[in-house]
Design a protein around this motif. Structure first.
Motif, mmCIF file in Angstrom:
data_model
loop_
_atom_site.group_PDB
_atom_site.id
_atom_site.type_symbol
_atom_site.label_atom_id
_atom_site.label_comp_id
_atom_site.label_asym_id
_atom_site.label_seq_id
_atom_site.Cartn_x
_atom_site.Cartn_y
_atom_site.Cartn_z
ATOM 1 N N VAL A 1 -16.224 -10.849 -0.694
ATOM 2 C CA VAL A 1 -14.956 -10.118 -0.711
ATOM 3 C C VAL A 1 -14.955 -9.074 0.402
ATOM 4 N N SER A 2 -13.846 -8.980 1.111
ATOM 5 C CA SER A 2 -13.662 -7.937 2.119
ATOM 6 C C SER A 2 -12.375 -7.180 1.807
ATOM 7 N N LEU A 3 -12.324 -5.934 2.261
ATOM 8 C CA LEU A 3 -11.146 -5.083 2.080
ATOM 9 C C LEU A 3 -10.715 -4.592 3.451
ATOM 10 N N SER A 4 -9.432 -4.736 3.766
ATOM 11 C CA SER A 4 -8.948 -4.412 5.113
ATOM 12 C C SER A 4 -7.628 -3.659 5.060
ATOM 13 N N TRP A 5 -7.456 -2.761 6.040
ATOM 14 C CA TRP A 5 -6.156 -2.140 6.287
ATOM 15 C C TRP A 5 -5.525 -2.828 7.485
ATOM 16 N N PHE A 6 -4.223 -3.144 7.360
ATOM 17 C CA PHE A 6 -3.474 -3.749 8.460
ATOM 18 C C PHE A 6 -2.279 -2.872 8.818
ATOM 19 N N LYS A 7 -1.951 -2.838 10.098
ATOM 20 C CA LYS A 7 -0.689 -2.293 10.593
ATOM 21 C C LYS A 7 0.058 -3.455 11.214
ATOM 22 N N ASN A 8 1.139 -3.866 10.550
ATOM 23 C CA ASN A 8 1.830 -5.109 10.930
ATOM 24 C C ASN A 8 0.810 -6.257 10.847
ATOM 25 N N ASN A 9 0.530 -6.955 11.924
ATOM 26 C CA ASN A 9 -0.448 -8.048 11.897
ATOM 27 C C ASN A 9 -1.799 -7.649 12.494
ATOM 28 N N GLU A 10 -1.965 -6.373 12.783
ATOM 29 C CA GLU A 10 -3.210 -5.892 13.403
ATOM 30 C C GLU A 10 -4.141 -5.296 12.341
ATOM 31 N N ARG A 11 -5.357 -5.805 12.281
ATOM 32 C CA ARG A 11 -6.343 -5.220 11.363
ATOM 33 C C ARG A 11 -6.860 -3.919 11.958
ATOM 34 N N LEU A 12 -6.764 -2.844 11.183
ATOM 35 C CA LEU A 12 -7.209 -1.535 11.643
ATOM 36 C C LEU A 12 -8.675 -1.281 11.324
ATOM 37 N N ASN A 13 -9.110 -1.661 10.129
ATOM 38 C CA ASN A 13 -10.508 -1.500 9.740
ATOM 39 C C ASN A 13 -10.806 -2.443 8.585
ATOM 40 N N GLN A 14 -12.080 -2.573 8.282
ATOM 41 C CA GLN A 14 -12.505 -3.523 7.242
ATOM 42 C C GLN A 14 -13.832 -3.078 6.660
ATOM 43 N N THR A 15 -14.054 -3.397 5.381
ATOM 44 C CA THR A 15 -15.339 -3.097 4.752
ATOM 45 C C THR A 15 -15.701 -4.203 3.771
ATOM 46 N N GLU B 1 2.127 10.381 11.442
ATOM 47 C CA GLU B 1 3.571 10.539 11.421
ATOM 48 C C GLU B 1 4.224 9.262 10.924
ATOM 49 N N ARG B 2 5.417 9.421 10.381
ATOM 50 C CA ARG B 2 6.190 8.264 9.903
ATOM 51 C C ARG B 2 6.604 7.417 11.089
ATOM 52 N N ASN B 3 6.528 6.102 10.942
ATOM 53 C CA ASN B 3 6.943 5.195 12.005
ATOM 54 C C ASN B 3 7.513 3.934 11.372
ATOM 55 N N ASN B 4 7.894 3.007 12.189
ATOM 56 C CA ASN B 4 8.518 1.784 11.697
ATOM 57 C C ASN B 4 7.505 0.680 11.399
ATOM 58 N N ASN B 5 6.224 0.989 11.521
ATOM 59 C CA ASN B 5 5.195 -0.011 11.240
ATOM 60 C C ASN B 5 5.029 -0.216 9.732
ATOM 61 N N THR B 6 4.549 -1.372 9.382
ATOM 62 C CA THR B 6 4.250 -1.691 7.994
ATOM 63 C C THR B 6 2.734 -1.659 7.804
ATOM 64 N N TYR B 7 2.286 -0.860 6.850
ATOM 65 C CA TYR B 7 0.861 -0.750 6.552
ATOM 66 C C TYR B 7 0.581 -1.406 5.200
ATOM 67 N N TYR B 8 -0.472 -2.187 5.147
ATOM 68 C CA TYR B 8 -0.822 -2.820 3.882
ATOM 69 C C TYR B 8 -2.328 -3.060 3.799
ATOM 70 N N CYS B 9 -2.816 -3.080 2.565
ATOM 71 C CA CYS B 9 -4.244 -3.260 2.294
ATOM 72 C C CYS B 9 -4.447 -4.641 1.677
ATOM 73 N N VAL B 10 -5.471 -5.352 2.139
ATOM 74 C CA VAL B 10 -5.712 -6.734 1.713
ATOM 75 C C VAL B 10 -7.136 -6.893 1.191
ATOM 76 N N ALA B 11 -7.251 -7.403 -0.023
ATOM 77 C CA ALA B 11 -8.544 -7.837 -0.565
ATOM 78 C C ALA B 11 -8.600 -9.351 -0.428
ATOM 79 N N ALA B 12 -9.704 -9.883 0.118
ATOM 80 C CA ALA B 12 -9.750 -11.313 0.416
ATOM 81 C C ALA B 12 -11.162 -11.866 0.250
ATOM 82 N N ASN B 13 -11.232 -13.143 -0.124
ATOM 83 C CA ASN B 13 -12.458 -13.932 -0.036
ATOM 84 C C ASN B 13 -12.072 -15.265 0.601
#
Length: 238
Positions: A175-189, A206-218
């Protein structure tokens, strides 16, 4: 059983071996391991073998169009196995991690062919949880020039209002955990220690128009939680 062994010995004069196929599946699924046979004939025999490190235990057989299930040979297979009478393919019902291992189909006619499977079962990943905490930190002059909307008093202290969030999820096999900004992975653990949960932080200035989301994956599934600025970064919503 004696008949099966005798046929194996007589059939090995022409041997064809397939490359090991890796199979990744999720707990609770029903899975079919295919033989590649289009239609069974009376003179075709198929033996299915299983083992954690070496597929050396007979678990199922079809010969003269009759199916034999030997799930008692491996306790974790009890009540889990079926065979397709048309193709000799092996069906495993409601699988769990104990069914991970090596599977081999030995297909015997005028020649002997093999189908080999390296079978790994994964638990479903958990839904990531995002927790927020607003913090104030000292920014450099360049930060206030770059992110003027986040600066509280750019002419004096250069303090910035930073949105700090933490994403967490249950750990598990691969299992990995990642932060994404749009389709770009910012970091992973990730961590080999199954007894701890996975956590990963993110700071947004600051607030921007990007979408941030966290993904748990195997390797077989993933779940996503999107950052809600109204909920997690209220200081950036005005």
């Amino acid at each position: 059983m004696f008949t099966s062994v005798l046929i194996i010995l007589c059939g090995v004069f022409g041997v064809e071996t397939d490359v090991m196929k890796k199979v990744f599946v999720t707990e609770g699924d029903d899975v079919t391991l295919h033989t590649g046979v289009s239609i069974m004939k009376d003179d075709v025999q198929i033996l299915w073998m299983f083992g954690r490190k070496n597929p050396d235990t007979l678990i199922a057989e079809i010969y003269k169009l009759k199916i034999y299930i030997f799930d008692g040979h491996v306790s974790v297979m009890k009540g889990k196995l079926q065979m397709d009478s048309q193709t000799g393919s092996l069906i495993i019902r409601n699988i769990s991690s104990v069914h991970s291992g090596l599977y081999k189909a030995q297909i015997i006619n005028t020649t002997t062919k093999y189908r080999r499977f390296n079978f790994t079962v994964y638990a479903p990943v958990s839904l990531p949880v995002i927790a927020s905490s607003s913090v104030v930190s000292v920014c450099q002059t360049s930060d206030c020039q770059k992110y003027p909307a986040s600066c509280i008093d750019p002419d004096e202290s250069f303090s910035c209002e930073v949105c700090a969030v933490m994403c967490s999820a249950d750990n598990g096999a691969d299992v990995s955990l990642s932060w994404f900004k749009n389709n770009e992975r910012l970091n992973q653990t990730s961590s080999p220690d199954r007894n701890i949960s996975l956590s990963l932080s993110l700071e947004i200035q600051e607030r921007n128009n990007n979408t941030y989301y966290c993904v748990a994956a195997n390797p077989v599934n993933n779940l996503t939680t999107q950052l809600n600025f109204q909920e997690h970064c209220p200081q950036h919503t005005s």
